[in-house]
Design a protein around this motif. Structure first.
Motif, PDB file in Angstrom:
ATOM      1  N   SER A  36     -29.583  41.523  21.991  1.00  0.00           N
ATOM      2  CA  SER A  36     -31.009  41.216  22.186  1.00  0.00           C
ATOM      3  C   SER A  36     -31.506  40.218  21.154  1.00  0.00           C
ATOM      4  O   SER A  36     -32.416  39.440  21.424  1.00  0.00           O
ATOM      5  N   ASN A  37     -30.906  40.274  19.972  1.00  0.00           N
ATOM      6  CA  ASN A  37     -31.395  39.425  18.885  1.00  0.00           C
ATOM      7  C   ASN A  37     -30.366  38.363  18.519  1.00  0.00           C
ATOM      8  O   ASN A  37     -29.194  38.686  18.311  1.00  0.00           O
ATOM      9  N   PRO A  38     -30.784  37.124  18.417  1.00  0.00           N
ATOM     10  CA  PRO A  38     -29.819  36.028  18.263  1.00  0.00           C
ATOM     11  C   PRO A  38     -29.095  35.996  16.923  1.00  0.00           C
ATOM     12  O   PRO A  38     -28.051  35.372  16.822  1.00  0.00           O
ATOM     13  N   ASP A  39     -29.659  36.649  15.910  1.00  0.00           N
ATOM     14  CA  ASP A  39     -28.993  36.586  14.613  1.00  0.00           C
ATOM     15  C   ASP A  39     -28.203  37.858  14.306  1.00  0.00           C
ATOM     16  O   ASP A  39     -27.930  38.169  13.155  1.00  0.00           O
ATOM     17  N   GLY A  89     -33.201  38.411  23.762  1.00  0.00           N
ATOM     18  CA  GLY A  89     -34.537  38.735  24.270  1.00  0.00           C
ATOM     19  C   GLY A  89     -34.534  39.820  25.331  1.00  0.00           C
ATOM     20  O   GLY A  89     -35.583  40.255  25.789  1.00  0.00           O
TER      21      GLY A  89
END
Lengths: 375, 492
Positions: free
Chosen positions: A312-315, A332
């Motif tokens: 869900s989170n790019p990092d 996202g």
């Protein structure tokens, strides 16, 4: 008077002490200008490298939300302005969808302050596996029931021949970063399930040319639980763990576990990696997970046909080496939203899920979602 | 909460709270009389608006000399403002209800103490997307996808203490402390715990009968801890973290914590000349604020840094000519606030720059018409603002270089020193916001009225205020009303 002077002296000293603030940086953000030249290095058209006009250049940043698409000009050049400081993943591609031909180049770049950055992105024809993981539906469909048992994977055969998955394995990664993935030549699996048959000998698990294969966690009509859940009764295969007394649809053939965890092949509803491998040369091994020594399965990288990591989170930290997936799909995605991720084009595999996958509102087991530009 | 609204130290916060202060001014301060009289302060003599280090310089060391009576006061206030003329993330409606008491007691001839306590409910309604108690205190902010109401509850306390160490040397100590908890009523349901502490350490040296030199140090710590928890329905919270107006990331999480921590210090050198007819106060302030934003459910990673350095010279002079009941006042101010921000992952890169320069000059008169028992006070202040908001990350650059005109008029009609009726009007031409996000060239009109009644040792004050912010050729406006009651008992 001496006292007054003392007081007056204390103030500047205090002011000096108080001036221990940080120094203001001098270079402004957002001033980076990146000029990229896309070059065809394949040697197919010419022995020399040639610029690639009309290539699509996709920029994505794991540092913050940035997803933009550009196109190279006649000289294979694109100028991208107003870039904020950050890390960027860049992919240039030129696709012939009908012929499934992809000329591709990828790079990462960190920009801080450079109003005149230039770089060349080297493109070549991509050698990809004819079988790829085309769709991953993982996020669950009913928050009130914490229901995610309708998970499925969709495989796609982009070749013009029927291929067979006998003896191939489906793997799920760990959910901790055990060590530097780039320092070893294997991926570490927590769950491993195997297709029946013997690779190269039997032909029990066919996947037709340009065809899809749906692997269900449980081949059950999950829409009975909630209208948003997916009916998986027509899945082609079902993961089944007899140790767990897992649900087993007798009309759907099973993929069985070779790991001994009493768990079905469920995958994390937010972040994990999965892959398909030939089933050769894997072996059990112990790794320290931060608390305990645990037994995992080491799968040699050269046996992996395709891998997909999503988060869900790019990092988020990577759970597999960038050599089998350089990015993270599903940025996202929210849990229990009953949405899915699928490749932009069936079989399109640049080895970077950030670019290859897009979030779709409705899962599409066994078929490709229509693209927006196609209506 | 009160500290957010009235904190003089934080210039950024001052700007932020502008619209609240419009209605609230005087409500919880010691200046209700001046508030009733249109906020006149330059030439208006008042027990709580004297030109001395305590009233003008907020130096607790001088409280012993400022004290005339001991008293206990009960305070009740209700303030509300509403309107579409606002910044994007400001609430449509703000309702502030508070109840408290304050008192001052002389412990002996050498020392005096003062304490205040209040309990406040702050209700911010229909806030679009904002997830912070103070969305505009730095360039970093959080938003979600919903419009909702925030409700904050909590106590606040203030203590000041002043002692004479030597015949000409005074020490003052004090602190302000606020804590409140706020909850947004709908998804993403953040829970904010706001704590604020400001110390106040002061020294006064009376160099001669008419000349005092003061020194004040004020350390500040402000923390806003915001927790997002999984929704009752089990869905993820989706929040957007903005770094200026151009850079953002999206987080889809179940449990998440954001900690905003501000450390600051203010140093102030004060010079006062106080004779019978002439008074002059000159205050040199230096303040440094550093605001850190840390995000994460387990590890609190530093993601945003804001620093503001303020140099501020404040001047006020009053002269009372012999023979006539007139006070002439002049004010001046030079202020430079250099605010900037960076993303700590990119230490050498400037994300935001926000210098604010102010040159201010003002003048006022107060005249007592003896025959009519009528006191009239009028003043004018001209503020020359030069403000830039350079958002490098968004490539957005705003600048204003304007003159802000402020006019104030106050009237007081007294009857037998028992009743006093007061009224006032204040007009501010061009409200200023350091981020330049407030609709430009917005004007404020504030009308006040009230009365005071004495009986025995008791005194009752009531203020009613109405304010309206308008902008030319703009239909929307913002209106406020407030009512404040003080009941004071003089004990000596």
């Amino acid at each position: 008077m001496r006292k007054i002077l003392t007081v007056l002296l204390v103030f500047p000293v205090g002011l000096l002490l108080g001036s221990c603030g940080e120094e203001k940086p001098g270079a402004p953000d957002g001033d980076n200008v990146l000029t990229l030249v896309a070059m065809d290095t394949s040697g197919v058209s010419s022995e020399e490298w040639l610029p690639v006009p009309g290539a699509t250049v996709r920029l994505n940043s794991p540092t913050f939300h940035y997803q933009e698409t550009f196109e190279t000009d006649e000289e294979g050049r694109v100028v991208i302005t107003d870039l904020a400081a950050g890390d960027y993943t860049i992919m240039a591609e030129k696709i012939n969808v009908e012929e499934n031909v992809l000329i591709l180049g990828q790079m990462t770049k960190q920009l801080l302050y450079d109003p005149a950055a230039t770089d060349t992105i080297l493109m070549s024809y991509m050698q990809t596996s004819p079988i790829s993981i085309n769709e991953v539906y993982y996020c669950g469909c009913s928050a009130s029931a914490y229901y995610y048992y309708d998970q499925f994977f969709e495989l796609y055969n982009s070749s013009s021949d029927t291929l067979y998955l006998d003896g191939h394995i489906m793997c799920r990664s760990t959910q901790v970063q055990l060590f530097d993935w780039e320092s070893v030549d294997y991926a570490v699996a927590y769950f491993v399930y195997i297709f029946p048959g013997t690779r190269g000998v039997t032909k029990e698990c066919p996947i037709p040319p340009k065809g899809f294969l749906v692997l269900a966690g449980d081949a059950y009509d999950h829409s009975l639980v909630s209208g948003l859940c997916v009916d998986m009764t027509s899945a082609d295969w079902e993961f089944c763990n007899p140790i767990e007394f897992d649900y087993d649809n007798p009309s759907v053939p099973n993929i069985d576990p070779i790991t001994l965890w009493s768990r079905d092949f469920t995958i994390n509803i937010s972040h994990v990696a999965i892959w398909l491998a030939t089933g050769e040369d894997y072996y059990f091994d112990f790794h320290f997970d931060g608390d305990n020594m645990k037994e995992y399965v080491n799968v040699p990288i050269e046996t992996i046909l395709d891998a997909v990591e999503y988060s869900s989170n790019p990092d988020s930290p990577k759970y597999v080496t960038i050599r089998i997936d350089a990015g993270l799909g599903g940025n996202g995605m929210t849990r229990y939203s009953a949405r899915s991720i699928e490749r932009r084009y069936p079989g399109l595999d640049s080895n970077n899920s950030t670019f290859d996958f897009e979030i779709i509102d409705t899962p599409t087991p066994g078929y490709q979602h229509p693209r927006e530009e196609e209506g | 909460m009160r500290s957010i609204a009235t904190n003089r130290y934080g210039f950024a916060v001052l700007f932020l709270a502008l619209s609240l202060v419009v209605v609230a001014s005087g409500g919880w301060s010691n200046e209700l009389r001046t508030s009733m009289m249109g906020n006149c302060s330059i030439a208006l003599y008042d027990e709580d608006n004297q030109l001395n280090p305590y009233d003008f310089g907020h130096n607790p060391a001088y409280m012993l000399n400022d004290l005339e009576f001991e008293w206990v006061r009960f305070i009740f206030g209700l303030e509300e403002e509403r309107g579409e003329l606002k910044r994007p993330y400001d609430p449509l409606l703000v309702n502030n209800l508070y109840l408290g008491f304050t008192g001052i007691k002389k412990l002996s001839d050498r020392h005096v103490t003062k304490g205040s306590f209040a309990y406040t409910r702050l209700w911010q309604r229909e806030i679009p997307n904002a997830l912070e108690i103070d969305q505009y205190n730095d360039p970093f902010y959080l938003v979600d996808e919903t419009t909702g109401d925030f409700e904050y509850y909590g106590p606040s306390a203030q203590v000041d203490y002043s002692i004479r160490l030597k015949p000409d040397l005074y020490l003052g100590l004090g602190f302000d402390y606020d804590i409140c908890t706020g909850l947004k009523q709908n998804y993403t349901r953040p829970e904010i715990v706001h704590t604020y502490f400001k110390g106040n350490i002061g020294l006064i040296y009376e160099a001669s009968k008419s000349w005092s030199v003061g020194l004040v140090a004020r350390p500040v710590r402000l923390q806003n801890r915001t927790k997002f928890r999984r929704t009752d329905e089990g869905f993820d919270n989706v929040i957007y973290r903005w770094y200026g107006d151009g850079i953002y990331d999206v987080r889809a999480v179940s449990d998440y914590t954001v900690r905003e921590l501000l450390y600051g210090v203010e140093l102030s050198l004060q010079n006062f000349i106080m004779t019978d007819r002439f008074k002059l106060g000159a205050i040199m302030n230096y303040s440094l604020n550093q605001n850190e934003l840390r995000y994460g459910a387990t590890k609190r990673l530093l993601q945003g840094f804001w620093q503001s350095t303020v140099y501020d010279l404040d001047l006020l002079a009053r002269y009372t000519p012999p023979g006539i009941p007139l006070v002439i006042g002049l004010s001046g101010r030079l202020m430079n606030d250099d605010g900037w921000a960076k993303r700590p992952d990119f230490d050498d890169i400037l994300l935001y720059e926000n210098p604010v320069n102010l040159i201010s000059a003002g003048g006022g008169l107060s005249y007592l018409i003896d025959s009519a028992d009528l006191l009239v006070s009028a003043e004018y202040v001209m503020n020359m603002y030069d403000v830039e908001a350079k958002d490098y990350g968004a490539s957005a650059f705003r600048e204003v270089d304007i003159i802000q005109n402020i006019g104030r008029l106050g009237l007081e009609y007294s009857i037998l020193n028992v009743y006093a009726f007061r009224g006032g009007v204040e007009i501010i031409d061009y409200l200023m916001d350091r981020w330049l996000k407030y609709p430009s060239n917005t004007d404020l009109y504030r009308f006040t009225g009230g009365f005071e009644y004495h009986t025995g040792y008791w005194q009752v004050d009531l203020q009613l205020a109405y304010s309206e912010e308008t902008k030319k050729d703009y239909e929307a406006s913002r209106r406020g009303m407030s009512g404040i009651v003080w009941v004071t008992r003089l004990t000596r």
